[in-house]
Design a protein around this motif. Structure first.
Motif, mmCIF file in Angstrom:
data_model
loop_
_atom_site.group_PDB
_atom_site.id
_atom_site.type_symbol
_atom_site.label_atom_id
_atom_site.label_comp_id
_atom_site.label_asym_id
_atom_site.label_seq_id
_atom_site.Cartn_x
_atom_site.Cartn_y
_atom_site.Cartn_z
ATOM 1 N N GLY A 88 47.779 33.131 40.073
ATOM 2 C CA GLY A 88 47.693 34.500 40.537
ATOM 3 C C GLY A 88 48.503 34.752 41.789
ATOM 4 N N ARG A 89 47.796 34.810 42.908
ATOM 5 C CA ARG A 89 48.427 35.272 44.147
ATOM 6 C C ARG A 89 49.685 34.510 44.522
ATOM 7 N NH1 ARG A 89 43.101 34.410 47.427
ATOM 8 N NH2 ARG A 89 43.137 32.694 45.939
ATOM 9 N N LYS B 38 37.231 44.376 37.358
ATOM 10 C CA LYS B 38 36.608 43.879 38.595
ATOM 11 C C LYS B 38 35.749 44.975 39.198
ATOM 12 C CE LYS B 38 39.830 40.708 40.851
ATOM 13 N NZ LYS B 38 40.871 40.705 41.899
ATOM 14 N N GLN C 281 47.624 41.197 39.608
ATOM 15 C CA GLN C 281 46.570 42.115 40.049
ATOM 16 C C GLN C 281 46.892 42.624 41.448
ATOM 17 O OE1 GLN C 281 42.563 40.504 39.624
ATOM 18 N NE2 GLN C 281 43.197 39.112 37.988
ATOM 19 N N GLU D 275 41.758 27.972 36.860
ATOM 20 C CA GLU D 275 42.116 29.218 37.552
ATOM 21 C C GLU D 275 41.502 29.200 38.940
ATOM 22 O OE1 GLU D 275 41.534 32.879 35.450
ATOM 23 O OE2 GLU D 275 41.638 34.085 37.264
ATOM 24 N N ARG E 228 43.382 29.420 43.050
ATOM 25 C CA ARG E 228 44.081 28.672 44.104
ATOM 26 C C ARG E 228 45.141 27.701 43.589
ATOM 27 N NH1 ARG E 228 38.780 28.788 45.104
ATOM 28 N NH2 ARG E 228 38.508 26.610 44.507
HETATM 29 C C1 LIG Z 1 37.556 35.221 42.347
HETATM 30 C C2 LIG Z 1 38.282 36.377 41.711
HETATM 31 O O1 LIG Z 1 37.853 37.496 41.812
HETATM 32 N N1 LIG Z 1 39.422 36.066 41.026
HETATM 33 C C3 LIG Z 1 40.201 37.081 40.402
HETATM 34 C C4 LIG Z 1 40.134 36.945 38.962
HETATM 35 O O2 LIG Z 1 40.758 37.533 38.145
HETATM 36 C C5 LIG Z 1 41.595 37.220 40.981
HETATM 37 O O3 LIG Z 1 41.450 37.875 42.227
HETATM 38 C C6 LIG Z 1 42.424 35.942 41.241
HETATM 39 O O4 LIG Z 1 43.645 36.333 41.805
HETATM 40 C C7 LIG Z 1 42.679 35.114 40.001
HETATM 41 O O5 LIG Z 1 41.481 34.470 39.644
HETATM 42 C C8 LIG Z 1 43.758 34.041 40.160
HETATM 43 O O6 LIG Z 1 43.449 33.198 41.232
HETATM 44 P P1 LIG Z 1 44.527 32.932 42.396
HETATM 45 O O7 LIG Z 1 45.004 34.264 42.858
HETATM 46 O O8 LIG Z 1 43.783 32.144 43.457
HETATM 47 O O9 LIG Z 1 45.636 32.106 41.766
#
Ligand SMILES: CC(=O)N[C@H](C=O)[C@@H](O)[C@H](O)[C@H](O)COP(=O)(O)O
Length: 230
Positions: free
Chosen positions: A203-204, A69, A17, A180, A182
């Motif tokens: 994710g990030r 989102k 994303q 999911e 962090r």
């Molecule tokens: C809270 C929210 O809006 N979370 C979103 C959900 O799709 C994404 O911004 C996150 O990157 C995703 O959940 C993965 O989590 P992390 O990037 O921490 O691994």
């Protein structure tokens, strides 16, 4: 069980994303990043917006969890409306993620059944607490994600670590839980699977070089400030 859900079992899902303002905010770049994670071994993808889902659909047949989102002034709400879910399904999502927090839905989780029935797709309910997860599971979610732990006003989370306790508690109650939020390393993925997670989303830490570069820069700055003067 739905075939797309079975494909994710005990695997890891790359969340690819990029928000507005990111240098990566281009559907072609999202597709390229997603392609790289698939070549590396990801078992599925989590993708925001119909445009990005369409671009990613070109490069893989793996299961795609789609979300829409929408910022509400405080945080991003995950797929607030059924209309958004229909657009995600049309774009090629295999599973639709929806916000199932009390903060957004109150006591009404009818969105889960509505999205499932109108799209014909399984629903992943994103939650922030054990209670929300159990209610979403009872309401018919095929997957329950710990995605929102630490993001609702009534949850506190360690900003550096996944909510391992929530993963374990949901799994112990028989919920098909997706860890999911962090997860930062392969060791985190292995740990949540050991705790009973059905699959893990990264994710990030995997797909956002801005975040990973900032971690390196912070480590360097910290080492410099504690080093003895030359
Ligand atoms: C809270 C929210 O809006 N979370 C979103 C959900 O799709 C994404 O911004 C996150 O990157 C995703 O959940 C993965 O989590 P992390 O990037 O921490 O691994």
């Amino acid at each position: 069980m739905h075939e797309r859900i079975a494909q994710l079992k005990h695997g890891f899902i790359a969340s690819v994303q990029a928000d507005e303002g990111s240098p990566l905010r281009d559907s072609r770049l999202i597709a390229a990043l997603a392609h790289a994670t698939v070549l590396g071994g990801a078992n599925g993808l989590r993708i925001n917006s119909p445009a990005d889902i369409r671009a990613v659909r070109e490069i893989t047949d793996l299961p795609v969890i789609g979300l829409h989102k929408q910022h509400n002034g405080t945080r991003d709400v995950i797929t607030p409306l059924v209309e958004h879910a229909l657009e995600l399904a049309q774009a090629g999502a295999d599973i639709v993620a929806v916000d199932a927090s009390r903060e957004i839905r109150g006591g009404d989780l009818s969105i889960i059944g509505a999205v499932r029935d109108l799209t014909g797709l399984p629903v992943m309910a994103d939650v922030s607490t054990l209670d929300e997860g159990l209610r979403a599971w009872d309401a018919g979610a095929a997957l329950v994600g710990t995605t929102l732990s630490g993001y609702t006003p009534y949850t506190r989370a360690d900003p550096e670590h996944p909510d391992f306790a929530l993963v374990e508690q949901l799994a112990a109650r028989g919920v098909r839980v997706i860890a999911e939020g962090r997860l930062r390393s392969p060791a985190d993925v292995v740990r949540v699977l050991d705790l009973g997670a059905y699959a893990a989303v990264v994710g990030r830490a995997l797909t956002d070089p801005l975040i990973t570069s900032a971690r390196y820069a912070a480590a360097v700055a910290s080492a410099r400030s504690s080093a003895a003067p030359a």
